[in-house]
Design a protein around this motif. Structure first.
Motif, PDB file in Angstrom:
ATOM      1  N   GLU A   1      -0.733   5.855  11.116  1.00 36.40           N
ATOM      2  CA  GLU A   1      -0.480   6.866  12.141  1.00 36.40           C
ATOM      3  C   GLU A   1       0.780   7.653  11.752  1.00 36.40           C
ATOM      4  N   GLU A   2       0.918   8.849  12.303  1.00 41.64           N
ATOM      5  CA  GLU A   2       2.144   9.611  12.073  1.00 41.64           C
ATOM      6  C   GLU A   2       3.340   8.826  12.612  1.00 41.64           C
ATOM      7  N   PRO A   3       4.516   8.879  11.986  1.00 42.83           N
ATOM      8  CA  PRO A   3       4.846   9.734  10.850  1.00 42.83           C
ATOM      9  C   PRO A   3       4.533   9.118   9.492  1.00 42.83           C
ATOM     10  N   GLY A   4       3.902   7.937   9.465  1.00 43.93           N
ATOM     11  CA  GLY A   4       3.595   7.321   8.180  1.00 43.93           C
ATOM     12  C   GLY A   4       2.705   8.183   7.324  1.00 43.93           C
ATOM     13  N   SER A   5       1.715   8.836   7.942  1.00 43.18           N
ATOM     14  CA  SER A   5       0.859   9.785   7.244  1.00 43.18           C
ATOM     15  C   SER A   5       0.100  10.596   8.295  1.00 43.18           C
ATOM     16  N   THR A   6      -0.590  11.622   7.841  1.00 51.05           N
ATOM     17  CA  THR A   6      -1.418  12.434   8.745  1.00 51.05           C
ATOM     18  C   THR A   6      -2.905  12.177   8.508  1.00 51.05           C
TER      19      THR A   6
ATOM     20  N   ASP B   1      40.537   2.041 -14.052  1.00 50.83           N
ATOM     21  CA  ASP B   1      41.883   2.644 -13.997  1.00 50.83           C
ATOM     22  C   ASP B   1      41.858   3.997 -13.294  1.00 50.83           C
ATOM     23  N   ARG B   2      41.204   4.037 -12.147  1.00 55.47           N
ATOM     24  CA  ARG B   2      41.118   5.216 -11.285  1.00 55.47           C
ATOM     25  C   ARG B   2      40.328   6.373 -11.905  1.00 55.47           C
ATOM     26  N   VAL B   3      39.593   6.092 -12.977  1.00 56.89           N
ATOM     27  CA  VAL B   3      38.696   7.085 -13.554  1.00 56.89           C
ATOM     28  C   VAL B   3      37.279   6.783 -13.072  1.00 56.89           C
ATOM     29  N   SER B   4      36.602   7.772 -12.513  1.00 58.88           N
ATOM     30  CA  SER B   4      35.265   7.559 -11.968  1.00 58.88           C
ATOM     31  C   SER B   4      34.282   7.153 -13.058  1.00 58.88           C
ATOM     32  N   ALA B   5      33.225   6.465 -12.646  1.00 58.16           N
ATOM     33  CA  ALA B   5      32.178   6.086 -13.589  1.00 58.16           C
ATOM     34  C   ALA B   5      31.544   7.329 -14.201  1.00 58.16           C
ATOM     35  N   SER B   6      31.018   7.168 -15.399  1.00 63.51           N
ATOM     36  CA  SER B   6      30.441   8.310 -16.112  1.00 63.51           C
ATOM     37  C   SER B   6      29.172   8.827 -15.462  1.00 63.51           C
ATOM     38  N   HIS B   7      28.418   7.951 -14.763  1.00 62.48           N
ATOM     39  CA  HIS B   7      27.149   8.351 -14.163  1.00 62.48           C
ATOM     40  C   HIS B   7      26.970   7.677 -12.804  1.00 62.48           C
ATOM     41  N   GLN B   8      26.285   8.368 -11.921  1.00 58.70           N
ATOM     42  CA  GLN B   8      25.811   7.753 -10.691  1.00 58.70           C
ATOM     43  C   GLN B   8      24.350   7.371 -10.873  1.00 58.70           C
ATOM     44  N   ASP B   9      23.992   6.202 -10.357  1.00 62.74           N
ATOM     45  CA  ASP B   9      22.631   5.714 -10.513  1.00 62.74           C
ATOM     46  C   ASP B   9      21.680   6.482  -9.593  1.00 62.74           C
ATOM     47  N   LEU B  10      20.526   6.860 -10.126  1.00 60.02           N
ATOM     48  CA  LEU B  10      19.499   7.540  -9.344  1.00 60.02           C
ATOM     49  C   LEU B  10      18.491   6.510  -8.840  1.00 60.02           C
ATOM     50  N   ARG B  11      18.303   6.462  -7.548  1.00 57.34           N
ATOM     51  CA  ARG B  11      17.343   5.545  -6.946  1.00 57.34           C
ATOM     52  C   ARG B  11      16.089   6.322  -6.575  1.00 57.34           C
ATOM     53  N   ARG B  12      14.944   5.784  -6.904  1.00 56.55           N
ATOM     54  CA  ARG B  12      13.694   6.484  -6.644  1.00 56.55           C
ATOM     55  C   ARG B  12      13.130   6.072  -5.289  1.00 56.55           C
ATOM     56  N   LEU B  13      12.935   7.049  -4.404  1.00 54.84           N
ATOM     57  CA  LEU B  13      12.320   6.818  -3.104  1.00 54.84           C
ATOM     58  C   LEU B  13      10.873   7.277  -3.176  1.00 54.84           C
ATOM     59  N   TYR B  14       9.961   6.413  -2.773  1.00 55.26           N
ATOM     60  CA  TYR B  14       8.545   6.676  -3.010  1.00 55.26           C
ATOM     61  C   TYR B  14       7.715   6.207  -1.839  1.00 55.26           C
ATOM     62  N   TRP B  15       6.863   7.103  -1.347  1.00 54.42           N
ATOM     63  CA  TRP B  15       5.927   6.752  -0.272  1.00 54.42           C
ATOM     64  C   TRP B  15       4.626   7.472  -0.557  1.00 54.42           C
ATOM     65  N   GLN B  16       3.540   6.765  -0.614  1.00 60.92           N
ATOM     66  CA  GLN B  16       2.293   7.408  -0.993  1.00 60.92           C
ATOM     67  C   GLN B  16       1.243   7.297   0.117  1.00 60.92           C
ATOM     68  N   THR B  17       0.352   8.268   0.102  1.00 62.89           N
ATOM     69  CA  THR B  17      -0.813   8.228   1.003  1.00 62.89           C
ATOM     70  C   THR B  17      -2.085   8.367   0.194  1.00 62.89           C
ATOM     71  N   GLU B  18      -1.980   8.162  -1.123  1.00 64.64           N
ATOM     72  CA  GLU B  18      -3.163   8.318  -1.979  1.00 64.64           C
ATOM     73  C   GLU B  18      -4.112   7.152  -1.810  1.00 64.64           C
ATOM     74  N   ALA B  19      -5.381   7.445  -2.051  1.00 65.24           N
ATOM     75  CA  ALA B  19      -6.365   6.372  -1.959  1.00 65.24           C
ATOM     76  C   ALA B  19      -7.566   6.699  -2.828  1.00 65.24           C
TER      77      ALA B  19
ATOM     78  N   ALA C   1       0.808  -1.220   0.000  1.00 63.82           N
ATOM     79  CA  ALA C   1       0.000   0.000   0.000  1.00 63.82           C
ATOM     80  C   ALA C   1       0.839   1.268   0.000  1.00 63.82           C
ATOM     81  N   SER C   2       2.086   1.185   0.474  1.00 60.48           N
ATOM     82  CA  SER C   2       2.922   2.377   0.537  1.00 60.48           C
ATOM     83  C   SER C   2       3.423   2.812  -0.833  1.00 60.48           C
TER      84      SER C   2
END
Length: 360
Positions: A279-284, A342-360, A150-151
């Motif tokens: 209940e808070e803090p999960g939702s209001t 070879d000590r060269v950083s990766a071209s991109h950092q991965d973006l992780r999506r954080l998601y919490w919903q209270t819709e119904a 449900a979250s």
């Protein structure tokens, strides 16, 4: 609008299967998978690093080695002898100029639209996109039925199963990624691009999966693009003269009844009423006394509009044979992901999506 081309980014398009609905109908289901364009699949096949990756890597190594050579205290001849293995790597012949296959794609932005058969954009006041959940899945994951949560799953109830990507093993990295930012009615005016050096990463991408929630709000008697409301059920909460249709809020019409803790309908049978009112803090929701948390006072929301439900009263059936047919189009902008080497950083950092919903 970002000029993706000036940032050395390519793009590919994917189209959903057709959506065909009548007035007041909800379309909300996981659609059939769509294969990604063959050239994109071929370019990012698993584990095969092609000529483009080799050129980038060797260029970086060569620049660094040249700086090292200038500081080196050995004569060039002695340097060649002491660093022979480095020079072999630097001057190895380039691979043939076949299509590069870097293994992991970096999605740097995307756009979404809904189009009719002639390629015309359909206004949201005709076909309302409530939300969408989209996935690009790679070879390291399979689609499987899992328990909903449900979250982060819309319209979840106890015992409901949903089709979601599942990694084939715990060691799979970048096996799938999820897109749902700024969706719904806001998607056309929301920016879906990421800063330089950041992206959503998918290894060996193969398929696109889409679960949209669409509500048909098109008044068939109105030929113009200006909004004119069609018939609405008695439970609609849209005020008179509203610039939107009240049915996009999923009112519980007289087709709905509440029986033994479930919501029942002529269209979809009975579904358990089970909302994530935490209940808070999960939702209001509970602390604010929101009416959606109680079945007796629940008068509209996603529990009243599952797939193929009709958001009209029983005596309303305008234009029963006039369907609206269209498809959703996604355009993804991308670059090739180059891992740390070879000590060269990766071209991109991965973006992780954080998601919490209270819709119904």
């Amino acid at each position: 609008v970002t000029d993706y081309a000036s940032r050395s980014m390519n793009y590919f398009d994917v189209w959903s299967p057709e959506i065909s609905t009548r007035y007041g109908e909800v379309f909300w289901t996981m659609m059939d998978p769509v294969a990604l364009p063959p050239d994109v699949v071929e370019q990012f096949k698993d584990g095969e690093m092609g000529s483009e990756y080799s050129n980038i890597t060797m260029h970086r190594q060569h620049r660094r080695r040249r700086r090292h050579c200038r500081r080196c205290r050995y004569r060039r001849r002695r340097y060649r002898r002491h660093h022979h293995h480095h020079l072999n790597a630097l001057h190895r012949p380039l691979l043939p100029s076949s299509p590069p296959r870097q293994g992991t794609i970096a999605i740097t932005g995307y756009e979404m639209d809904q189009l009719d058969g002639d390629g015309n954009s359909i206004p949201y006041n005709r076909a309302y996109n409530h939300h969408y959940m989209a996935y690009i899945v790679g070879e390291g994951a399979d689609m499987a039925m899992v328990d909903c949560h449900a979250s982060h799953d819309h319209g979840c109830y106890e015992g409901k199963k949903v089709l979601r990507p599942v990694p084939k093993s715990e060691n799979e990295q970048f096996s799938n990624t999820f897109f749902s930012e700024g969706n719904g009615g806001e998607s056309r005016k929301s920016f879906h691009g990421y800063p330089n050096g950041y992206a959503q990463l998918i290894s060996s991408p193969k398929e696109f999966h889409l679960e949209p929630m669409q509500i048909d709000t098109w008044n068939r008697d109105n030929p113009s693009l200006e909004f004119v409301a069609g018939p609405e059920p008695a439970a609609s909460q849209a005020p008179p003269g509203a610039s939107y249709s009240g049915i996009l809020e999923c009112p519980c019409t007289d087709r709905i009844s509440k029986v033994n803790g479930s919501i029942c309908s002529d269209d979809f049978g009975c579904l358990p009423f089970n909302l994530a009112c935490l209940e808070e803090p999960g939702s209001t929701l509970i602390s604010n006394g929101n009416k959606i948390c109680n079945l007796d006072t629940y008068n509209g929301g996603q529990q009243c509009c599952p797939h193929q439900s009709i958001l009209l009263d029983r005596d309303q059936n305008p234009w029963p044979d006039v369907k609206q047919t269209y498809r959703l189009k996604f355009r993804f902008y991308y670059q090739a992901y180059v891992p740390t080497a070879d000590r060269v950083s990766a071209s991109h950092q991965d973006l992780r999506r954080l998601y919490w919903q209270t819709e119904a």
